[in-house]
Design an enzyme around this catalytic site. Structure first.
Site, PDB file in Angstrom:
ATOM      1  N   CYS A 215     -35.093  -3.196  15.329  1.00 28.48           N
ATOM      2  CA  CYS A 215     -34.235  -3.706  13.963  1.00 28.48           C
ATOM      3  C   CYS A 215     -32.756  -3.121  14.059  1.00 28.48           C
ATOM      4  O   CYS A 215     -31.955  -3.703  13.414  1.00 28.48           O
ATOM      5  CB  CYS A 215     -35.003  -2.903  12.864  1.00 28.48           C
ATOM      6  SG  CYS A 215     -36.730  -3.602  12.439  1.00 28.48           S
ATOM      7  N   HIS A 294     -29.532   6.886  21.201  1.00 31.63           N
ATOM      8  CA  HIS A 294     -30.761   6.614  21.937  1.00 31.63           C
ATOM      9  C   HIS A 294     -31.689   7.683  22.076  1.00 31.63           C
ATOM     10  O   HIS A 294     -31.352   8.444  23.041  1.00 31.63           O
ATOM     11  CB  HIS A 294     -30.612   5.821  23.344  1.00 31.63           C
ATOM     12  CG  HIS A 294     -31.620   4.819  23.716  1.00 31.63           C
ATOM     13  ND1 HIS A 294     -32.774   5.360  23.616  1.00 31.63           N
ATOM     14  CD2 HIS A 294     -31.610   3.739  23.893  1.00 31.63           C
ATOM     15  CE1 HIS A 294     -33.903   4.226  24.169  1.00 31.63           C
ATOM     16  NE2 HIS A 294     -33.035   2.975  24.109  1.00 31.63           N
ATOM     17  N   HIS A 378     -19.021   2.113   0.687  1.00 26.02           N
ATOM     18  CA  HIS A 378     -20.133   1.181   0.616  1.00 26.02           C
ATOM     19  C   HIS A 378     -20.979   1.655   1.812  1.00 26.02           C
ATOM     20  O   HIS A 378     -20.554   2.008   2.880  1.00 26.02           O
ATOM     21  CB  HIS A 378     -19.826  -0.259   0.623  1.00 26.02           C
ATOM     22  CG  HIS A 378     -18.837  -0.473  -0.172  1.00 26.02           C
ATOM     23  ND1 HIS A 378     -19.334  -0.849  -1.813  1.00 26.02           N
ATOM     24  CD2 HIS A 378     -17.580  -0.939  -0.347  1.00 26.02           C
ATOM     25  CE1 HIS A 378     -18.181  -1.283  -2.240  1.00 26.02           C
ATOM     26  NE2 HIS A 378     -17.136  -1.487  -1.660  1.00 26.02           N
ATOM     27  N   HIS A 382     -30.494   0.166   6.711  1.00 27.47           N
ATOM     28  CA  HIS A 382     -31.305  -0.661   7.222  1.00 27.47           C
ATOM     29  C   HIS A 382     -32.543  -0.956   6.019  1.00 27.47           C
ATOM     30  O   HIS A 382     -33.129   0.267   5.858  1.00 27.47           O
ATOM     31  CB  HIS A 382     -32.010  -0.492   8.562  1.00 27.47           C
ATOM     32  CG  HIS A 382     -33.191  -1.328   8.706  1.00 27.47           C
ATOM     33  ND1 HIS A 382     -33.331  -2.677   8.654  1.00 27.47           N
ATOM     34  CD2 HIS A 382     -34.136  -0.715   9.369  1.00 27.47           C
ATOM     35  CE1 HIS A 382     -34.393  -2.854   9.180  1.00 27.47           C
ATOM     36  NE2 HIS A 382     -35.082  -1.915   9.443  1.00 27.47           N
ATOM     37  N   HIS A 411     -36.320  -5.339  -2.015  1.00 24.29           N
ATOM     38  CA  HIS A 411     -36.982  -5.918  -3.196  1.00 24.29           C
ATOM     39  C   HIS A 411     -36.989  -7.560  -3.051  1.00 24.29           C
ATOM     40  O   HIS A 411     -37.880  -8.235  -2.933  1.00 24.29           O
ATOM     41  CB  HIS A 411     -36.491  -5.617  -4.469  1.00 24.29           C
ATOM     42  CG  HIS A 411     -37.241  -6.103  -5.644  1.00 24.29           C
ATOM     43  ND1 HIS A 411     -36.778  -7.178  -6.114  1.00 24.29           N
ATOM     44  CD2 HIS A 411     -38.437  -5.754  -6.209  1.00 24.29           C
ATOM     45  CE1 HIS A 411     -37.790  -7.742  -7.205  1.00 24.29           C
ATOM     46  NE2 HIS A 411     -38.383  -6.516  -7.394  1.00 24.29           N
ATOM     47  N   ASN A 415     -38.258  -6.538   4.548  1.00 21.03           N
ATOM     48  CA  ASN A 415     -37.610  -5.912   5.767  1.00 21.03           C
ATOM     49  C   ASN A 415     -37.576  -7.208   6.702  1.00 21.03           C
ATOM     50  O   ASN A 415     -38.459  -7.682   7.480  1.00 21.03           O
ATOM     51  CB  ASN A 415     -38.580  -5.051   6.427  1.00 21.03           C
ATOM     52  CG  ASN A 415     -37.948  -4.566   7.722  1.00 21.03           C
ATOM     53  OD1 ASN A 415     -36.978  -5.083   8.383  1.00 21.03           O
ATOM     54  ND2 ASN A 415     -38.879  -3.405   8.331  1.00 21.03           N
TER      55      ASN A 415
END
Length: 487
Positions: A215, A294, A378, A382, A411, A415
């Site tokens: 993702c 990573h 802001h 994810h 919502h 995802n």
């Protein structure tokens, strides 16, 4: 506590503006002194310049020009986000809770415990009734064929590209770099080749297809585009972020592998980046930083999001119970790197003093968590799941408004993997909250295990758009999301 409430803002202002507060009086004093000495000194300097040899003046001018040219050419190119578009599925692909559970009962009729587990997950997921799944998954039983997967890819990617081209006026021949990221669907020819074929892109286009990167691959694509735009002047880069669900619906009984069925939904985004100076005025954002972390050298981190076969030979994504702990560790490493780049001096000093105090005086001192609200207006976290958003809100000490875009995206759209960050950015824009100079922090997690960040600065105040994925529902948001939605 009351004293600290007023003392901390004073401390922050003092430290963050210390240079200005010190330099202004010194500059004023120097200016007064220069004016007092001006007549005699200025005359002497003028007479000296008149006495210089023309060759000396020419060499001096050449040297100054050379230094200025070297500085300009060594300076990194500015990267601009001209515009972007997110996919919005038609209502016919909508999957309300009742439909999802009915399909689960029919598909997993021999395993009622798995059906009950999926229901409990869905009740607590934070998803709404309007999320969408592709036709191949809604079949009973699902048809994870290559043909259906390609159709889903075309269904998502092409409208996003069309929308970006319409918004920006860019033509296919103007695209110099193409980057596509999709973790679980990697056909031959690649998705990038599919786009080249559809839009008849130039034969010398630099195209890349990233797979298996989870993702967080959307920000990896942004990082790759940035590096390429640094070495290819006067260029445009088109980045596509998506996840194709059709071939990855899990029909087994392993609970850790059933979770993705409940959370992942259709989605995708197309982003146009440019390093052209003339695009700086019309671009929405300027890229400031990309920081990648990573943790794959650790075995637990490497296997916490793992595609594998279960005991029945059915393939799915196994989400480890240690996922949130590993994500927390990856986040700490990432903010340790990004903190010095974005935090004001006041926050860096407090963090440093606390670190020294814990090392020298008392290791039990509570570590100081920097206030990232001083660095960003802001936050786009994810939308991987309710637990991910809760954990980051707690760790970063964010308000409900700061994570509103992430919760509402989860919502409304579920995802959507690497593209979720762009739905969140779209939410902030649709609410009319994005002003010129505002800073945005995008944070994403992915298999491997990775935590990636991107920092953007808004180029211009963005008016509420009449298009985009939120256009017909933004007036209903934010909505209250209960802890448990009884199905």
């Amino acid at each position: 506590m009351i004293m600290m409430k007023y003392l901390k803002p004073f401390y922050q202002y003092l430290v963050n503006h210390i240079l200005a507060l010190v330099l202004i009086p010194i500059t004023l004093a120097s200016l007064v002194e220069a004016l007092r000495m001006c007549p005699a000194e200025a005359f002497a300097a003028y007479r000296y310049l008149l006495g210089l040899d023309p060759l000396q003046l020419l060499c001096s001018a050449f040297l100054l020009t050379l230094v200025a040219t070297l500085y300009y050419t060594s300076k990194p190119r500015s990267i601009y986000l001209v515009d972007y578009a997110c996919y919005k599925a038609p209502l016919t692909y909508r999957v309300p809770f009742s439909t999802f559970m009915e399909h689960s009962h029919l598909i997993l009729k021999d395993n009622p415990k798995s059906v009950d587990f999926q229901m409990r997950i869905l009740e607590r997921s934070g998803l709404g009734e309007e999320t969408c799944l592709p036709p191949g998954v809604q079949q009973i039983p699902p048809t994870p064929t290559m043909d259906d997967a390609r159709k889903e890819a075309e269904l998502i990617i092409f409208p996003c590209i069309d929308s970006v081209m319409q918004k920006t006026g860019i033509k296919p021949k103007d695209i110099d770099i193409l980057i596509v990221n999709c973790s679980l669907f990697s056909p031959t020819p690649s998705l990038s080749a599919m786009i080249v074929n559809k839009y008849k892109l130039r034969s010398n286009i630099k195209s890349f297809n990233l797979s298996g990167m989870g993702c967080s691959a959307g920000l990896i694509s942004i990082d790759l585009a940035r590096d390429l735009l640094q070495v290819h002047p006067n260029s445009n880069a088109l980045v596509i972020s998506t996840e194709i669900i059709t071939p990855n619906y899990y029909k087994g009984s392993e609970r850790a592998m059933l979770l993705p069925n409940c959370l992942f939904r259709m989605g995708g985004a197309a982003i146009l980046l440019s390093n052209k100076r003339r695009d700086s005025r019309r671009a929405k954002y300027k890229l400031v930083h990309v920081v990648r972390t990573h943790k794959g050298s650790d075995d637990k981190a490497y296997k916490c999001v793992y595609e594998q076969e279960d005991h029945e030979g059915k393939v799915g994504i196994n989400l480890s119970k240690d996922l949130m702990v590993i994500a927390g560790e990856a986040l700490k490493s990432n903010i340790t790197t990004i903190g010095p780049l974005v935090l004001p001096a006041s926050e860096q000093l407090l963090f440093l003093f606390t670190l020294i105090g814990r090392k020298i005086f008392n290791p039990k001192w509570k570590p100081y968590i920097p206030d990232f609200k001083q660095a960003f207006e802001h936050f786009c976290i994810h939308a991987g799941g309710r637990a991910v958003i809760d954990e980051l809100q707690k760790n970063l000490q964010l308000s409900a408004e700061h994570v509103e875009a992430s919760r509402m995206t989860l919502h409304r759209f579920g995802n959507t993997s690497s593209s979720s960050l762009w739905y969140e950015l779209g939410y902030i824009e649709a609410k009319g909250r994005m002003k010129k100079g505002d800073r945005v922090w995008q944070i994403a997690f992915g298999s491997g295990f990775k935590c990636n960040s991107a920092v953007w600065k808004c180029n211009r105040t963005i008016k509420t758009a009449s298009d985009g994925p939120w256009r017909d529902c933004i007036q209903r948001y934010p909505v209250h999301i209960p802890e448990i939605v009884k199905i």
